[in-house]
Design a protein around this motif. Structure first.
Motif, PDB file in Angstrom:
ATOM      1  N   VAL A  94      43.653  40.940  33.306  1.00  0.00           N
ATOM      2  CA  VAL A  94      43.407  42.283  32.775  1.00  0.00           C
ATOM      3  C   VAL A  94      42.958  42.194  31.314  1.00  0.00           C
ATOM      4  O   VAL A  94      41.989  42.846  30.905  1.00  0.00           O
ATOM      5  CB  VAL A  94      44.668  43.150  32.902  1.00  0.00           C
ATOM      6  CG1 VAL A  94      44.480  44.480  32.177  1.00  0.00           C
ATOM      7  CG2 VAL A  94      44.999  43.402  34.361  1.00  0.00           C
ATOM      8  N   LYS A  95      43.644  41.378  30.548  1.00  0.00           N
ATOM      9  CA  LYS A  95      43.302  41.214  29.132  1.00  0.00           C
ATOM     10  C   LYS A  95      41.879  40.703  28.967  1.00  0.00           C
ATOM     11  O   LYS A  95      41.102  41.231  28.156  1.00  0.00           O
ATOM     12  CB  LYS A  95      44.302  40.244  28.490  1.00  0.00           C
ATOM     13  CG  LYS A  95      44.146  40.041  26.988  1.00  0.00           C
ATOM     14  CD  LYS A  95      45.264  39.129  26.495  1.00  0.00           C
ATOM     15  CE  LYS A  95      45.154  38.832  25.020  1.00  0.00           C
ATOM     16  NZ  LYS A  95      46.260  37.924  24.567  1.00  0.00           N
ATOM     17  N   MET A  96      41.526  39.691  29.737  1.00  0.00           N
ATOM     18  CA  MET A  96      40.185  39.128  29.647  1.00  0.00           C
ATOM     19  C   MET A  96      39.125  40.130  30.090  1.00  0.00           C
ATOM     20  O   MET A  96      38.064  40.264  29.466  1.00  0.00           O
ATOM     21  CB  MET A  96      40.085  37.857  30.496  1.00  0.00           C
ATOM     22  CG  MET A  96      38.711  37.178  30.423  1.00  0.00           C
ATOM     23  SD  MET A  96      38.596  35.748  31.497  1.00  0.00           S
ATOM     24  CE  MET A  96      38.588  36.531  33.117  1.00  0.00           C
ATOM     25  N   SER A  97      39.398  40.868  31.162  1.00  0.00           N
ATOM     26  CA  SER A  97      38.390  41.783  31.706  1.00  0.00           C
ATOM     27  C   SER A  97      38.183  43.008  30.831  1.00  0.00           C
ATOM     28  O   SER A  97      37.272  43.794  31.077  1.00  0.00           O
ATOM     29  CB  SER A  97      38.772  42.205  33.124  1.00  0.00           C
ATOM     30  OG  SER A  97      39.933  43.001  33.127  1.00  0.00           O
ATOM     31  N   ASN A  98      39.035  43.175  29.806  1.00  0.00           N
ATOM     32  CA  ASN A  98      38.898  44.302  28.886  1.00  0.00           C
ATOM     33  C   ASN A  98      38.358  43.886  27.516  1.00  0.00           C
ATOM     34  O   ASN A  98      38.377  44.679  26.579  1.00  0.00           O
ATOM     35  CB  ASN A  98      40.256  44.994  28.707  1.00  0.00           C
ATOM     36  CG  ASN A  98      40.694  45.728  29.958  1.00  0.00           C
ATOM     37  OD1 ASN A  98      39.889  45.959  30.857  1.00  0.00           O
ATOM     38  ND2 ASN A  98      41.963  46.082  30.026  1.00  0.00           N
ATOM     39  N   MET A  99      37.844  42.658  27.397  1.00  0.00           N
ATOM     40  CA  MET A  99      37.367  42.170  26.106  1.00  0.00           C
ATOM     41  C   MET A  99      35.977  42.714  25.789  1.00  0.00           C
ATOM     42  O   MET A  99      35.079  42.700  26.633  1.00  0.00           O
ATOM     43  CB  MET A  99      37.299  40.629  26.095  1.00  0.00           C
ATOM     44  CG  MET A  99      38.635  39.937  26.188  1.00  0.00           C
ATOM     45  SD  MET A  99      38.551  38.165  25.759  1.00  0.00           S
ATOM     46  CE  MET A  99      37.197  37.579  26.741  1.00  0.00           C
ATOM     47  N   ASP A 100      35.804  43.196  24.550  1.00  0.00           N
ATOM     48  CA  ASP A 100      34.477  43.496  23.987  1.00  0.00           C
ATOM     49  C   ASP A 100      33.592  44.285  24.953  1.00  0.00           C
ATOM     50  O   ASP A 100      32.465  43.871  25.264  1.00  0.00           O
ATOM     51  CB  ASP A 100      33.770  42.198  23.591  1.00  0.00           C
ATOM     52  CG  ASP A 100      34.558  41.404  22.560  1.00  0.00           C
ATOM     53  OD1 ASP A 100      35.353  42.011  21.829  1.00  0.00           O
ATOM     54  OD2 ASP A 100      34.385  40.179  22.501  1.00  0.00           O
ATOM     55  N   LEU A 101      34.076  45.419  25.402  1.00  0.00           N
ATOM     56  CA  LEU A 101      33.362  46.164  26.433  1.00  0.00           C
ATOM     57  C   LEU A 101      32.290  47.081  25.855  1.00  0.00           C
ATOM     58  O   LEU A 101      32.373  47.527  24.709  1.00  0.00           O
ATOM     59  CB  LEU A 101      34.355  47.011  27.231  1.00  0.00           C
ATOM     60  CG  LEU A 101      35.492  46.256  27.911  1.00  0.00           C
ATOM     61  CD1 LEU A 101      36.378  47.228  28.676  1.00  0.00           C
ATOM     62  CD2 LEU A 101      34.942  45.193  28.849  1.00  0.00           C
ATOM     63  N   LEU A 102      31.310  47.374  26.686  1.00  0.00           N
ATOM     64  CA  LEU A 102      30.361  48.448  26.434  1.00  0.00           C
ATOM     65  C   LEU A 102      30.851  49.658  27.225  1.00  0.00           C
ATOM     66  O   LEU A 102      31.093  49.558  28.429  1.00  0.00           O
ATOM     67  CB  LEU A 102      28.956  48.056  26.893  1.00  0.00           C
ATOM     68  CG  LEU A 102      28.343  46.817  26.237  1.00  0.00           C
ATOM     69  CD1 LEU A 102      27.013  46.483  26.885  1.00  0.00           C
ATOM     70  CD2 LEU A 102      28.172  47.023  24.737  1.00  0.00           C
ATOM     71  N   THR A 103      31.019  50.796  26.565  1.00  0.00           N
ATOM     72  CA  THR A 103      31.496  52.000  27.238  1.00  0.00           C
ATOM     73  C   THR A 103      30.724  53.210  26.700  1.00  0.00           C
ATOM     74  O   THR A 103      29.947  53.099  25.743  1.00  0.00           O
ATOM     75  CB  THR A 103      33.000  52.225  27.015  1.00  0.00           C
ATOM     76  OG1 THR A 103      33.264  52.332  25.610  1.00  0.00           O
ATOM     77  CG2 THR A 103      33.823  51.086  27.592  1.00  0.00           C
ATOM     78  N   GLY A 104      30.964  54.356  27.320  1.00  0.00           N
ATOM     79  CA  GLY A 104      30.342  55.588  26.852  1.00  0.00           C
ATOM     80  C   GLY A 104      28.836  55.555  26.980  1.00  0.00           C
ATOM     81  O   GLY A 104      28.294  55.374  28.073  1.00  0.00           O
ATOM     82  N   SER A 105      28.138  55.703  25.855  1.00  0.00           N
ATOM     83  CA  SER A 105      26.669  55.701  25.872  1.00  0.00           C
ATOM     84  C   SER A 105      26.084  54.326  25.569  1.00  0.00           C
ATOM     85  O   SER A 105      24.869  54.172  25.478  1.00  0.00           O
ATOM     86  CB  SER A 105      26.144  56.708  24.840  1.00  0.00           C
ATOM     87  OG  SER A 105      26.577  56.348  23.527  1.00  0.00           O
ATOM     88  N   GLN A 106      26.947  53.324  25.420  1.00  0.00           N
ATOM     89  CA  GLN A 106      26.464  51.966  25.146  1.00  0.00           C
ATOM     90  C   GLN A 106      25.907  51.342  26.427  1.00  0.00           C
ATOM     91  O   GLN A 106      26.326  51.665  27.536  1.00  0.00           O
ATOM     92  CB  GLN A 106      27.591  51.099  24.611  1.00  0.00           C
ATOM     93  CG  GLN A 106      28.212  51.608  23.322  1.00  0.00           C
ATOM     94  CD  GLN A 106      29.464  50.828  22.956  1.00  0.00           C
ATOM     95  OE1 GLN A 106      30.353  50.628  23.777  1.00  0.00           O
ATOM     96  NE2 GLN A 106      29.547  50.401  21.706  1.00  0.00           N
TER      97      GLN A 106
END
Length: 339
Positions: A298-310
């Motif tokens: 879970v920790k790894m899969s949440n690293m440095d994400l692009l979200t929203g309008s990115q």
């Protein structure tokens, strides 16, 4: 035994929920309205692929790790074409069966729900479901990732830890990505299934007390004999776990105790003072391993994400939208069609 296992799963779920809440922009219910059948579609396609080839599970975990570690879980490793991450050394042996599966799932999800779910989200979901099918722990997945517009740079891709790394090198490599010792020891446990090529463990035949932990002599002799037939190079495979090679369990840590770790990076975990206690604990307690592995995934899969309008939500996992010509056709093409 059953009650202890159930309790361990509750702990995993609670721990993962806590990490999810800290991941800005993600939510377990992110696609609940736009794609209510999402998890059913993913689970069906993963199960069909796993039924035909259990090796798709370790192949998916490797893709996820190689995607997330360089610049975050943004499906950049799925891109093909110029400067593709797949053309760089660490990724040359990513398995097409898993890459194609992710694209097949993308096509099915987009047919059912429209272009609402990213390839990055699909990669995490597919990996989780394949892990469970192989015997590993279930963990909740928060969603809402978006896809990268371009591949990671070569410099970032080559930050991926190599099989030849010593434990101090591994600790620094993981630490540079805000992953700690527990993440290193547990995520290394993904080598409890899958295969490797001779070139990735040839250094194990010349152990050095300072840099290369000892290998069981009989195991080394068998590997040498097997790899002598590796002509042309890359045609011989060796299972990473000699005990239960197709099952996700804690037998990988048994291998290390028996000096049958295939990679130098693996074998070092059981002898280095910074990691030996945790690796030994995981060999004795599969529930403890599963709990930490789920947290670390879970920790790894949440690293440095692009979200929203990115970023974007790709029409095709292998092609950034800027390169898609004839969108209606491209949205139904497979990964192989874009290569």
């Amino acid at each position: 035994m059953a009650s202890r296992a159930a309790a361990a799963l509750v702990v995993v779920a609670l721990a993962c929920a806590a990490v999810h809440s800290a991941a800005a922009g993600l939510s377990p219910d992110f696609h609940a309205v736009s794609c209510p059948d999402l998890e059913h579609i993913v689970k069906y396609h993963v199960a069909e692929a796993f039924r035909k080839d259990v090796g798709v599970a370790p192949a998916l975990i490797r893709i996820l790790f190689h995607d997330c570690f360089p610049q975050g879980c943004d499906a950049s490793v799925l891109l093909t074409g110029n400067n593709s991450e797949q053309g760089m050394g660490p990724n040359l042996t990513l398995r097409p069966v898993a890459l194609n599966l992710i694209e097949s799932i993308r096509a099915a999800v987009h047919r059912a729900c429209g272009r609402t779910v990213s390839c990055a989200d699909l990669t995490v979901l597919a990996t989780r479901d394949s892990l469970v099918l192989a015997g590993g722990p279930h963990f909740d997945v928060a969603l809402g990732r978006r896809d990268a517009l371009a591949p990671a740079s070569q410099d970032l891709v080559f930050t991926l830890p190599a099989p030849s790394f010593t434990v101090p090198e591994l600790l620094k490599s993981f630490g540079d990505r805000n992953l700690d010792k527990a993440d290193l020891v547990s995520l290394s446990g993904a080598h409890t299934f899958g295969i490797a090529h001779c070139s990735s463990f040839s250094d194990r035949f010349t152990p050095d007390v300072d840099t290369n932990p000892a290998i069981d002599p009989n195991f080394a002799a068998k590997l040498k004999a097997k790899c002598a037939k590796d002509v042309p190079a890359g045609t011989v495979n060796q299972t990473l776990d000699v005990r239960t090679p197709d099952v996700f369990d804690n037998k990988y840590y048994f291998d290390l105790i028996a000096k049958q770790g295939l990679f130098k990076s693996d074998q070092g975990l059981i002898v280095h003072p910074d990691t030996t206690r945790m690796a030994t604990r995981f060999s004795l307690n599969q529930g403890a391993f599963f709990e930490q592995f789920a947290k670390s995934m879970v920790k790894m899969s949440n690293m440095d994400l692009l979200t929203g309008s990115q970023g974007e939500i790709r029409f095709n996992c292998a092609v950034p939208n800027s390169r898609v010509e004839g969108i209606e056709t491209a949205s139904d093409e497979g990964h192989a069609a874009a290569m």
